[in-house]
Design an enzyme around this catalytic site. Structure first.
Site, PDB file in Angstrom:
ATOM      1  N   HIS A   1      35.762  22.379  43.555  1.00 18.89           N
ATOM      2  CA  HIS A   1      35.978  23.324  44.649  1.00 18.89           C
ATOM      3  C   HIS A   1      34.630  23.860  45.115  1.00 18.89           C
ATOM      4  O   HIS A   1      33.857  24.384  44.295  1.00 18.89           O
ATOM      5  CB  HIS A   1      36.899  24.456  44.187  1.00 18.89           C
ATOM      6  CG  HIS A   1      38.315  23.996  43.961  1.00 18.89           C
ATOM      7  ND1 HIS A   1      39.101  24.413  42.908  1.00 18.89           N
ATOM      8  CD2 HIS A   1      39.079  23.123  44.689  1.00 18.89           C
ATOM      9  CE1 HIS A   1      40.299  23.819  42.999  1.00 18.89           C
ATOM     10  NE2 HIS A   1      40.305  23.030  44.055  1.00 18.89           N
TER      11      HIS A   1
ATOM     12  N   ARG B   1      33.299  26.434  46.663  1.00 17.45           N
ATOM     13  CA  ARG B   1      32.811  27.812  46.467  1.00 17.45           C
ATOM     14  C   ARG B   1      32.595  28.199  45.015  1.00 17.45           C
ATOM     15  O   ARG B   1      32.047  29.269  44.734  1.00 17.45           O
ATOM     16  CB  ARG B   1      33.815  28.776  47.081  1.00 17.45           C
ATOM     17  CG  ARG B   1      35.189  28.727  46.405  1.00 17.45           C
ATOM     18  CD  ARG B   1      36.244  29.414  47.253  1.00 17.45           C
ATOM     19  NE  ARG B   1      37.572  29.275  46.688  1.00 17.45           N
ATOM     20  CZ  ARG B   1      38.691  29.585  47.361  1.00 17.45           C
ATOM     21  NH1 ARG B   1      38.611  30.009  48.602  1.00 17.45           N
ATOM     22  NH2 ARG B   1      39.858  29.435  46.784  1.00 17.45           N
ATOM     23  N   GLU B   2      32.984  27.359  44.075  1.00 18.67           N
ATOM     24  CA  GLU B   2      32.890  27.726  42.652  1.00 18.67           C
ATOM     25  C   GLU B   2      31.511  27.341  42.107  1.00 18.67           C
ATOM     26  O   GLU B   2      31.364  26.451  41.267  1.00 18.67           O
ATOM     27  CB  GLU B   2      34.056  27.059  41.899  1.00 18.67           C
ATOM     28  CG  GLU B   2      35.394  27.608  42.397  1.00 18.67           C
ATOM     29  CD  GLU B   2      36.632  26.831  41.944  1.00 18.67           C
ATOM     30  OE1 GLU B   2      36.519  25.978  41.043  1.00 18.67           O
ATOM     31  OE2 GLU B   2      37.727  27.079  42.505  1.00 18.67           O
TER      32      GLU B   2
ATOM     33  N   ARG C   1      36.703  25.822  49.963  1.00 16.70           N
ATOM     34  CA  ARG C   1      37.261  25.284  48.716  1.00 16.70           C
ATOM     35  C   ARG C   1      37.400  23.762  48.741  1.00 16.70           C
ATOM     36  O   ARG C   1      37.061  23.069  47.779  1.00 16.70           O
ATOM     37  CB  ARG C   1      38.643  25.922  48.510  1.00 16.70           C
ATOM     38  CG  ARG C   1      39.506  25.287  47.426  1.00 16.70           C
ATOM     39  CD  ARG C   1      40.846  26.031  47.363  1.00 16.70           C
ATOM     40  NE  ARG C   1      41.827  25.378  46.524  1.00 16.70           N
ATOM     41  CZ  ARG C   1      42.046  25.666  45.236  1.00 16.70           C
ATOM     42  NH1 ARG C   1      41.325  26.566  44.626  1.00 16.70           N
ATOM     43  NH2 ARG C   1      42.985  25.039  44.565  1.00 16.70           N
TER      44      ARG C   1
ATOM     45  N   ASN D   1      41.785  19.134  43.846  1.00 16.80           N
ATOM     46  CA  ASN D   1      42.565  19.366  42.628  1.00 16.80           C
ATOM     47  C   ASN D   1      44.079  19.362  42.897  1.00 16.80           C
ATOM     48  O   ASN D   1      44.867  19.898  42.113  1.00 16.80           O
ATOM     49  CB  ASN D   1      42.140  20.672  41.949  1.00 16.80           C
ATOM     50  CG  ASN D   1      42.333  20.610  40.436  1.00 16.80           C
ATOM     51  OD1 ASN D   1      42.324  19.523  39.842  1.00 16.80           O
ATOM     52  ND2 ASN D   1      42.531  21.769  39.818  1.00 16.80           N
ATOM     53  N   ARG D   2      44.466  18.714  44.008  1.00 15.69           N
ATOM     54  CA  ARG D   2      45.884  18.477  44.307  1.00 15.69           C
ATOM     55  C   ARG D   2      46.125  17.020  44.690  1.00 15.69           C
ATOM     56  O   ARG D   2      47.228  16.660  45.054  1.00 15.69           O
ATOM     57  CB  ARG D   2      46.349  19.370  45.485  1.00 15.69           C
ATOM     58  CG  ARG D   2      46.236  20.850  45.267  1.00 15.69           C
ATOM     59  CD  ARG D   2      47.206  21.361  44.200  1.00 15.69           C
ATOM     60  NE  ARG D   2      47.062  22.819  44.045  1.00 15.69           N
ATOM     61  CZ  ARG D   2      46.143  23.402  43.284  1.00 15.69           C
ATOM     62  NH1 ARG D   2      45.298  22.667  42.567  1.00 15.69           N
ATOM     63  NH2 ARG D   2      46.075  24.716  43.202  1.00 15.69           N
TER      64      ARG D   2
ATOM     65  N   HIS E   1      36.061  24.997  36.545  1.00 17.08           N
ATOM     66  CA  HIS E   1      36.419  25.744  37.753  1.00 17.08           C
ATOM     67  C   HIS E   1      36.001  27.192  37.551  1.00 17.08           C
ATOM     68  O   HIS E   1      35.528  27.581  36.495  1.00 17.08           O
ATOM     69  CB  HIS E   1      37.939  25.674  37.993  1.00 17.08           C
ATOM     70  CG  HIS E   1      38.392  24.347  38.517  1.00 17.08           C
ATOM     71  ND1 HIS E   1      38.732  24.145  39.827  1.00 17.08           N
ATOM     72  CD2 HIS E   1      38.539  23.148  37.902  1.00 17.08           C
ATOM     73  CE1 HIS E   1      39.084  22.874  40.012  1.00 17.08           C
ATOM     74  NE2 HIS E   1      38.973  22.242  38.854  1.00 17.08           N
ATOM     75  N   SER E   2      36.198  27.996  38.602  1.00 19.45           N
ATOM     76  CA  SER E   2      36.043  29.438  38.437  1.00 19.45           C
ATOM     77  C   SER E   2      36.992  30.101  39.420  1.00 19.45           C
ATOM     78  O   SER E   2      37.374  29.495  40.416  1.00 19.45           O
ATOM     79  CB  SER E   2      34.591  29.882  38.695  1.00 19.45           C
ATOM     80  OG  SER E   2      34.269  29.811  40.075  1.00 19.45           O
ATOM     81  N   TYR E   3      37.435  31.289  39.195  1.00 23.47           N
ATOM     82  CA  TYR E   3      37.056  32.116  38.073  1.00 23.47           C
ATOM     83  C   TYR E   3      38.312  32.641  37.396  1.00 23.47           C
ATOM     84  O   TYR E   3      39.419  32.462  37.926  1.00 23.47           O
ATOM     85  CB  TYR E   3      36.224  33.333  38.576  1.00 23.47           C
ATOM     86  CG  TYR E   3      36.951  34.130  39.642  1.00 23.47           C
ATOM     87  CD1 TYR E   3      37.773  35.198  39.296  1.00 23.47           C
ATOM     88  CD2 TYR E   3      36.832  33.774  40.983  1.00 23.47           C
ATOM     89  CE1 TYR E   3      38.459  35.908  40.271  1.00 23.47           C
ATOM     90  CE2 TYR E   3      37.516  34.480  41.967  1.00 23.47           C
ATOM     91  CZ  TYR E   3      38.337  35.538  41.604  1.00 23.47           C
ATOM     92  OH  TYR E   3      39.026  36.217  42.585  1.00 23.47           O
TER      93      TYR E   3
ATOM     94  N   TYR F   1      49.523  29.793  37.774  1.00 24.33           N
ATOM     95  CA  TYR F   1      50.608  29.372  38.665  1.00 24.33           C
ATOM     96  C   TYR F   1      50.780  27.868  38.457  1.00 24.33           C
ATOM     97  O   TYR F   1      49.879  27.204  37.959  1.00 24.33           O
ATOM     98  CB  TYR F   1      50.251  29.651  40.134  1.00 24.33           C
ATOM     99  CG  TYR F   1      48.805  29.334  40.483  1.00 24.33           C
ATOM    100  CD1 TYR F   1      48.350  28.021  40.590  1.00 24.33           C
ATOM    101  CD2 TYR F   1      47.864  30.360  40.661  1.00 24.33           C
ATOM    102  CE1 TYR F   1      47.022  27.725  40.879  1.00 24.33           C
ATOM    103  CE2 TYR F   1      46.531  30.075  40.945  1.00 24.33           C
ATOM    104  CZ  TYR F   1      46.121  28.754  41.061  1.00 24.33           C
ATOM    105  OH  TYR F   1      44.807  28.465  41.328  1.00 24.33           O
TER     106      TYR F   1
ATOM    107  N   GLU G   1      38.397  27.790  33.506  1.00 26.97           N
ATOM    108  CA  GLU G   1      38.067  28.747  34.577  1.00 26.97           C
ATOM    109  C   GLU G   1      36.973  29.666  34.035  1.00 26.97           C
ATOM    110  O   GLU G   1      37.222  30.497  33.155  1.00 26.97           O
ATOM    111  CB  GLU G   1      39.300  29.563  34.976  1.00 26.97           C
ATOM    112  CG  GLU G   1      40.464  28.736  35.509  1.00 26.97           C
ATOM    113  CD  GLU G   1      40.292  28.327  36.975  1.00 26.97           C
ATOM    114  OE1 GLU G   1      39.302  28.747  37.622  1.00 26.97           O
ATOM    115  OE2 GLU G   1      41.168  27.585  37.470  1.00 26.97           O
TER     116      GLU G   1
HETATM  117  O1  0X9 Z   1      44.310  25.884  41.403  1.00 33.54           O
HETATM  118  C1  0X9 Z   1      43.466  25.192  40.828  1.00 33.54           C
HETATM  119  O2  0X9 Z   1      43.148  24.070  41.219  1.00 33.54           O
HETATM  120  C2  0X9 Z   1      42.756  25.755  39.601  1.00 33.54           C
HETATM  121  N1  0X9 Z   1      42.353  27.112  39.841  1.00 33.54           N
HETATM  122  S1  0X9 Z   1      41.191  27.446  40.969  1.00 33.54           S
HETATM  123  O3  0X9 Z   1      41.182  28.886  41.183  1.00 33.54           O
HETATM  124  N2  0X9 Z   1      39.772  27.060  40.392  1.00 33.54           N
HETATM  125  O4  0X9 Z   1      41.440  26.705  42.151  1.00 33.54           O
HETATM  126  C3  0X9 Z   1      43.701  25.721  38.413  1.00 33.54           C
HETATM  127  C4  0X9 Z   1      44.211  24.375  38.037  1.00 33.54           C
HETATM  128  C5  0X9 Z   1      44.851  24.385  36.692  1.00 33.54           C
HETATM  129  N3  0X9 Z   1      45.442  23.121  36.338  1.00 33.54           N
HETATM  130  C6  0X9 Z   1      46.719  22.816  36.650  1.00 33.54           C
HETATM  131  N4  0X9 Z   1      47.505  23.677  37.207  1.00 33.54           N
HETATM  132  N5  0X9 Z   1      47.129  21.612  36.377  1.00 33.54           N
HETATM  133 ZN    ZN Z   2      38.724  25.547  41.278  1.00 35.31          ZN
END
Ligand code: 0X9
Ligand code: ZN
Length: 307
Positions: A53, A55-56, A108, A140-141, A193-195, A245, A268
């Protein structure tokens, strides 16, 4: 980049740099391999990445700190370098990282030039009316494991846009291909990642537990205990579904569910929200130091387990 090149030319027996692909905007995707000669033929390996991401900013800094310690202080850490190959990718999303420096500090996603899907056209948005926010994919999706089931958006203009399909993005595809080539040796996968100071274990896509949840938490606990000893920083450990979440198509779930890497974590980093993404520079080195202690403890715990 210049520091990595310096390391490669100064420590050619320890450092190798791979360019595993190119970002949407054409930037090279670089992975550093740290490995020493040793009698063991095929060594176990660990993967660590930062900068998914934009901004991290603390995450590429911490990844680089690991690289510096392992290479420039090899003599001190040879127990964990001689027994493991380290694959470290400081910036998985160089376009988003750059954009967060030049245009929007809180960017992000990647910077992929999304075309409006028929879905978004149905929402009444046309290509020419796409705003700046409609660029980029949440890397990360975008992973090919329960892709886009929950905690992700199919709207390119949203922060958690999962992409047109799993592995539609050059960044995630390049990393996944690289890891698949080495998956049988990979004992651990850590994505920085953060934070919020959390050591997260899969799954993110479901509330059900991974079958070896206790092993993952045991090793993760060793990591956060060692982390706390350095500057007193406290981390929580658990799944993202319980502490944050649910999300799907995330890297940690893919590493566990598809690549079969046992010890897969999302970490994180600092802080817990006082500064958030705007972590002061004075905290960079302390964060690097404590997180490196955590990863060392984690590696030692894993090596003990395998003997
Ligand atoms: O949402 C995310 O991608 C991660 N947090 S962030 O604030 N850095 O964007 C958390 C991802 C945790 N991993 C899974 N949920 N599989
Ligand atoms: Zn992240």
């Amino acid at each position: 980049m210049s520091y990595l090149e310096y390391l490669q030319s100064t420590y050619p027996n320890l450092v190798e740099i791979f360019t595993i692909g190119k970002s949407s905007e054409g930037r090279p995707l670089k992975v550093v391999k740290i490995s020493s000669d040793s009698s063991r033929e095929v060594k176990r390996a660990i993967w660590i990445d930062g900068g998914t991401h934009g901004r991290e900013w603390i995450t590429p800094a911490v990844a680089l700190y690991f690289i510096r310690q392992l290479v420039e202080h090899y003599a001190k850490y040879r127990n964990i370098v001689d027994t493991m190959d380290w694959y470290i990718m400081p910036v998985m999303n160089p376009d988003g990282y750059e954009y967060s420096h030049s245009k929007d500090r809180f960017w992000r996603k990647s910077r992929a030039p999304n075309k409006p899907s028929s879905d978004s056209e149905r929402r009444g948005r046309l290509f020419w009316s796409y705003g700046e926010s409609c660029k980029g994919v949440d890397l990360n999706r975008n992973w090919d494991f329960h892709w886009s089931e929950r905690g992700a958006s199919d709207d390119p203009c949203k922060e958690t846009y999962a992409g047109a399909r799993a592995f539609s993005e050059p960044e995630t595809k390049a990393v996944a291909d690289f890891i698949m080539d080495h998956k049988d040796r990979m004992a651990a996968f850590i994505t920085l990642h953060s934070y919020s100071q959390m050591w997260l274990v899969p799954w993110g896509y479901t509330r059900s537990r991974v079958k070896d949840y206790d092993d993952l938490v045991y090793v993760g606990r060793k990591a956060i205990e060692a982390l706390k000893k350095v500057h007193g920083t406290e981390y929580d450990i658990g799944t993202s579904t319980s502490l944050l979440y649910p999300t799907s198509g995330s890297a940690d779930d893919w590493a566990k569910g598809k690549a079969g890497i046992k010890y897969s974590y999302t970490v994180e980093l600092r802080d817990k929200g006082s500064y958030g993404f705007l972590l002061p520079a004075a905290q960079i080195t302390p964060t690097g130091r404590e997180t490196f202690a955590a990863v060392r403890a984690l590696v030692r715990a894993i090596l003990r387990e395998y003997g």
